[in-house]
Design a protein around this motif. Structure first.
Motif, mmCIF file in Angstrom:
data_model
loop_
_atom_site.group_PDB
_atom_site.id
_atom_site.type_symbol
_atom_site.label_atom_id
_atom_site.label_comp_id
_atom_site.label_asym_id
_atom_site.label_seq_id
_atom_site.Cartn_x
_atom_site.Cartn_y
_atom_site.Cartn_z
ATOM 1 N N ALA A 44 0.836 -1.197 0.000
ATOM 2 C CA ALA A 44 0.000 0.000 0.000
ATOM 3 C C ALA A 44 0.875 1.252 0.000
ATOM 4 N N ALA A 45 0.296 2.371 -0.388
ATOM 5 C CA ALA A 45 0.988 3.650 -0.351
ATOM 6 C C ALA A 45 0.695 4.339 0.973
ATOM 7 N N GLY A 46 1.654 5.094 1.488
ATOM 8 C CA GLY A 46 1.449 5.862 2.708
ATOM 9 C C GLY A 46 1.553 7.348 2.425
ATOM 10 N N GLN A 47 0.612 8.106 2.963
ATOM 11 C CA GLN A 47 0.618 9.554 2.846
ATOM 12 C C GLN A 47 0.276 10.135 4.208
ATOM 13 N N SER A 48 0.525 11.436 4.396
ATOM 14 C CA SER A 48 0.099 12.068 5.640
ATOM 15 C C SER A 48 -0.114 13.557 5.448
ATOM 16 N N GLY A 93 3.821 7.167 -2.205
ATOM 17 C CA GLY A 93 3.141 7.969 -1.190
ATOM 18 C C GLY A 93 3.772 9.341 -1.055
ATOM 19 N N GLN A 94 3.018 10.289 -0.551
ATOM 20 C CA GLN A 94 3.480 11.657 -0.376
ATOM 21 C C GLN A 94 3.179 12.114 1.044
ATOM 22 N N GLN A 95 3.871 13.162 1.484
ATOM 23 C CA GLN A 95 3.630 13.766 2.789
ATOM 24 C C GLN A 95 3.514 15.267 2.600
ATOM 25 N N VAL A 96 2.575 15.861 3.315
ATOM 26 C CA VAL A 96 2.369 17.307 3.257
ATOM 27 C C VAL A 96 2.982 17.947 4.480
#
Length: 96
Positions: A44-48, A93-96
């Motif tokens: 799975a992809a992880g983002q936050s 995945g990306q993080q903000v």
């Protein structure tokens, strides 16, 4: 990740896992299981955002299109907050 903790969700262990693990940045310590995804998944992809973690896509099997959200402010299970445009396996995945 939040500012204080890192999070890992899903995975193959040997079955597809639905756990959300949390570990502190302030000390060397083992992770704790703080909640569950809506379903077990691998790749799975992880983002936050600054307030929540997200797990999207993955392989359950079959490939998954759901977007799960879990809060950083409390230990809780993830909720299904939407769908990707198509099921995906191994997204970035990306993080903000």
């Amino acid at each position: 990740s939040s500012t204080a903790s890192g999070y890992t969700s899903g995975g193959s262990a040997p079955l597809y896992a639905n756990t959300i693990d949390k570990f502190p940045f302030s000390s060397d310590a083992n992770a704790t299981d703080v909640g569950d995804l809506t379903q077990g998944r691998n790749f799975a992809a992880g983002q936050s955002s600054s307030a929540s973690g997200y797990t999207s896509g993955g392989f359950a099997p079959p490939y998954v299109n759901t977007i799960d959200k879990f809060p950083f402010s409390s230990d809780a299970n993830a909720t299904d907050v939407g769908d990707l445009t198509q099921a995906r396996y191994g997204s970035a995945g990306q993080q903000v």
